[in-house]
Design an enzyme around this catalytic site. Structure first.
Site, PDB file in Angstrom:
ATOM      1  N   GLY A  46       0.800  -0.926   0.420  1.00  0.00           N
ATOM      2  CA  GLY A  46      -0.251   0.241   0.194  1.00  0.00           C
ATOM      3  C   GLY A  46       0.925   1.349   0.084  1.00  0.00           C
ATOM      4  N   SER A  47       0.277   2.743   1.100  1.00  0.00           N
ATOM      5  CA  SER A  47       1.013   3.252   0.442  1.00  0.00           C
ATOM      6  C   SER A  47       2.194   3.734   1.306  1.00  0.00           C
ATOM      7  CB  SER A  47       0.107   4.528   0.814  1.00  0.00           C
ATOM      8  OG  SER A  47      -0.055   4.685   2.793  1.00  0.00           O
ATOM      9  N   ARG A 105       2.312   5.755   4.282  1.00  0.00           N
ATOM     10  CA  ARG A 105       2.393   6.189   5.038  1.00  0.00           C
ATOM     11  C   ARG A 105       1.676   5.254   6.052  1.00  0.00           C
ATOM     12  NH1 ARG A 105      -2.209  10.603   6.815  1.00  0.00           N
ATOM     13  NH2 ARG A 105      -3.558   8.824   5.114  1.00  0.00           N
ATOM     14  N   GLY A 106       1.127   4.305   5.408  1.00  0.00           N
ATOM     15  CA  GLY A 106       0.097   2.975   5.716  1.00  0.00           C
ATOM     16  C   GLY A 106       1.638   1.409   6.301  1.00  0.00           C
ATOM     17  N   GLY A 107       2.604   1.922   5.119  1.00  0.00           N
ATOM     18  CA  GLY A 107       2.991   1.245   5.928  1.00  0.00           C
ATOM     19  C   GLY A 107       4.103   1.641   6.853  1.00  0.00           C
ATOM     20  N   GLU A 126       5.542  -3.355   1.174  1.00  0.00           N
ATOM     21  CA  GLU A 126       5.423  -3.063   0.234  1.00  0.00           C
ATOM     22  C   GLU A 126       4.961  -1.360  -0.137  1.00  0.00           C
ATOM     23  OE1 GLU A 126       5.170  -1.682  -3.646  1.00  0.00           O
ATOM     24  OE2 GLU A 126       4.765  -3.023  -4.066  1.00  0.00           O
ATOM     25  N   CYS A 175       2.258  -0.336  -8.516  1.00  0.00           N
ATOM     26  CA  CYS A 175       3.840  -0.180  -7.553  1.00  0.00           C
ATOM     27  C   CYS A 175       4.313   0.261  -8.354  1.00  0.00           C
ATOM     28  CB  CYS A 175       3.679  -1.229  -7.051  1.00  0.00           C
ATOM     29  SG  CYS A 175       2.566  -2.338  -5.757  1.00  0.00           S
TER      30      CYS A 175
END
Lengths: 528, 528
Positions: free
Chosen positions: B241-242, B244-246, B265, B302
């Site tokens: 994902g993003s 920020r999220g990761g 990732e 990605c």
């Protein structure tokens, strides 16, 4: 033997700092000449920048060239065995025979990694060839291998001044992988560190390796180590030491803008389970073996058996008596540092202050500096299970004998264990059949599971795992001993659509390095 | 197709929470039936506890049994292709053909991991036999293999609702490794997630796998995911994902009392370098190829090529004109969610607000919901190098054309790149020879390096690396696509002194599983 007391920054010496410290002889408490100058932040930066500047040239050296370099380090170390052992015994209190053995282990380890590089198959080469006719989309040519991560920070350990220090396992595996290193010398043996560091510099010059592949910085305070971990160009950390020290480095690395892996081997109390049949058949030799393992190296091994679980029985009582006898008649010996000795005593005091813990016996304490005296203590399985603190490592020659009422209590202990480096089971064939569930439980808790043996003595070979689930280490996926340790300092890369001439030799069509490869899903052995 | 909107906890459904949410059709903005109930903390705990309770039985299933399980998941998914595609198109705006293709990729991936298990060699078996006659100490028998880490938390990705979601690469590799999983469904496609989850439950029942090997929890807020990461029994996390999220998950995991690995990732802008000779020979097809790669899947890959570096020349001008033409005549398409579309527009606005950036062309925007319109922008190499923000990923169908004055500027860009999933170089043989230093620089920055190709389209095979240095991922040592992804969820264990009967089959003397092993330093191929 001449010592400069200076930091080694690439091929040069440097001592710009205002702070210095001395090594101490733990047997006498005396300071040892010379003064060692702590590296400044600028000196650490310079070491890391030199490592980065050496990285490109070094990582592109062939495996053969790096193998020769490692072998040259080994032979340069062997040349100065007398100096190393002389200084090493003064700084560590370890006997000459132990240090000679450890130097042999260290040079053997360097040569093992050299042989790994000569073989070349460690890069895990994988080739999937193109298929332009595949539908709906053509298959591209993709090829994978392991490459070096980048400059690595290595922290020397106090308890193996050679094998886990300046030219120890972290150094050997990082250099083998193609990573330049910046070593933080352990302040307990800075002179030994300098001698070993100088041998590495000699090897760099003999083998024409780029300046900066190796640097050595000194520091008795934590700032020098922090500066290494925080430097943005450092890509991984190798460490062996205490939980507190290792966890602090892990947290520091996780807080970086770019987090990096920290391989911290943080110790363990290595539970040993004695099963009923084994006690019945061998209580005497088991007690002797355990007493020896507990006292080996004055108990200063990461794999020291700090907890021993026995099922209550007459055989267990005999075992206990024999163990008590062996420990009570033992003589103390010098520990590595005064601080370690004090921690050992404090750890035992804390344990003994518990109402549930009794001391069964204690060796006799000789005069002199940091004496470590063996001790055996005991507690019931129920009390042990109720107090997680009893499981914590006490670094030194002691073991806590835990007595279980029945199999269920023993399984309960195994089930609730934290991560450890090792667990050991002593049992007859019959025992092992009956306690197969114990083995399955322990498998989830440790990096190495032993049957009818003792955990001290870590074989340096392909199949060793010196690691284990947290808190034994900060990364259970890795080992710090044995050839598999090299993957701590590498990462995979995939080359897609590369012409043969631009591929690394490891991945070229003709397999010029003659290594094991996985080609189109089939393993292909090197031709012998 | 019936949807319950409930969480799947082991083989049961559960909806105890008070909060629910709907999926949205991004093409219309309409909410889709049914309401999905967010998992409560207690439900997450139950899912993880079920996973832990299933772990022992599951990890001890043979490779053949786990292979059959993965293959059954694949066939159960294939059975409900129509339902999956129907619901999937509604939830994601992706066309039917794409979802059919992605389902094929997903089942193919499950079958590839099944074949890895049938082969069995992935455990990296290493055997060093005893030598009782060795001096000074006998050599013990030590044997190493990879074993499962424990329960794994998997986060579904929005951009691959099948291949990187409930039964995607993280699931396939974790289940193959022997790890039960708790999947957090992506709230953008909860219905598709439930359908896939139910297929996995069917496979569990058909194959008699233990209850708890798989759970699926829903949540539109971040608490559900946090609860998974924080649970002490969870031993690793897979995420796509993003950034920020990761990074938030990574930080959460590092703060745990027992830190665990997070394989996040986190995206990438996948720089593409166009070299002078290639532009001269092929500017037209390169522009067409790039335009296609930029727009593939509405730029929601990605590996989308978000940065394209060209050396200033007449050929580059022709390339630019052709690219501009292709992008300008393109038509917008529905993006996965309204939020993604808004972020895409905002990212472009930020970039275009810079004086140094100019828009060269933009496709036409159709009516309807979350339309993603392709755009090509440009900046000079000097300006690009001066502003690190220009390197950041804009998730959607755009690319920033960076024009360099000379080779030195191009190398400077490569040298200063952060970590990316991929980098691509287009060049003639002559170009590639002249720019070999560019390739060496890029090798240090990415997980996959391509020549004369485009980065979109990630082959699922043994040699793929879908990963790369931070910030592309949180762990450069791993890949999330391809068979090497399995080692994310394993760790090595060493058995010392084990009788043959107590060893796992992988390590028994007779090699009953007929796998590749490293025996006493020599690779031994399976017998064919």
């Amino acid at each position: 033997m001449h010592l400069s007391g200076k930091n080694i920054l690439g091929n040069d010496q440097s001592a710009e700092g205002a702070t210095s410290f001395y090594a101490n002889n733990p047997a006498t408490g005396d300071a040892l000449e010379v003064a060692f100058t702590e590296a400044t932040q600028a000196e650490v930066n310079k070491a890391v920048e030199l490592a980065e500047s050496a990285f490109d040239a070094y990582r592109q050296k062939s495996g053969m060239e790096r193998a020769e370099f490692l072998e040259t380090i080994a032979s340069e170390l062997a040349k100065i065995e007398t100096s190393i052992v002389e200084r090493g015994t003064l700084e560590t209190g370890l006997p000459e025979g132990r240090l000679k053995g450890e130097l042999g282990r260290t040079t053997g380890q360097l040569r093992l990694f050299a042989s790994l590089l000569r073989d070349g198959s460690w890069v895990d080469a994988r080739i999937d060839r193109a298929n332009p006719d595949r539908t709906p989309a053509p298959k591209p040519d993709t090829r994978q291998m392991q490459i070096a991560l980048g400059p690595v920070g290595v922290f020397g350990a106090s308890n193996f001044p050679l094998a886990f220090s300046v030219a120890g396992g972290d150094t050997a595996s990082a250099l083998a992988a193609g990573c330049p290193i910046v070593v933080k010398a352990h302040p307990a043996h800075p002179g030994t560190s300098e001698l070993v560091g100088q041998a590495i510099i000699n090897a760099i010059q003999i083998c024409n390796m780029p300046n900066g592949v190796f640097s050595l910085v000194h520091g008795a305070s934590i700032e020098v180590g922090q500066a290494i971990v925080r430097h943005p160009l450092i890509k991984a950390i190798g460490f062996t030491g205490s939980f507190r020290g290792g966890k602090a480095l892990f947290d520091e690395a996780a807080r970086r803008q770019e987090p990096i892996p920290v391989y911290a081997e943080m110790g363990s109390s290595n539970p040993v389970f004695m099963l009923p049949g084994a006690l019945r058949e061998n209580f005497g030799s088991l007690a002797g073996g355990l007493a020896g393992s507990v006292q080996l190296g004055v108990g200063q091994f990461c794999t020291n058996p700090g907890i021993t679980i026995v099922p209550k029985s007459e055989d267990a009582t005999n075992f206990e008596k024999e163990l008590e006898q062996q420990i009570s008649t033992s003589e103390s010996a010098t520990m590595l540092t005064e601080a370690i000795q004090k921690n050992y005593v404090a750890g035992l005091e804390t344990l003994k202050s518990k109402n549930e813990v009794t001391s069964l016996g204690r060796g006799s304490q000789k005069d002199g500096g940091a004496q470590g005296t063996a001790e055996v203590l005991t507690a019931s399985a129920a009390d042990f299970s109720a107090d997680k603190e009893m499981e914590e490592e006490i670094f030194g020659p002691s073991t806590l004998l835990v007595k279980s009422e029945n199999k269920a209590e023993m399984l309960e202990i195994a089930k609730n264990l934290s991560g450890h480096l090792t667990a050991t089971v002593h049992g007859t064939d019959e025992d092992l059949k009956e306690y197969s569930d114990l083995l399955k439980l322990l498998e989830k808790k440790v990096g190495r599971l032993l049957i009818n043996s003792f955990p001290t003595g870590v074989e340096v070979c392909h199949s060793m795992v010196h690691g284990g689930p947290f808190p034994a280490t900060s990364d259970a996926r890795m080992t710090s001993v044995g050839t598999a340790a090299i993957t701590r300092f590498t990462r995979p890369i995939c080359y897609q659509g590369f012409p043969d001439s631009l591929l690394p030799d490891e991945l070229k069509d003709g397999n010029p390095l003659n290594i094991l490869r996985l080609e189109d899903g089939q393993y292909q052995l090197p031709k012998s």
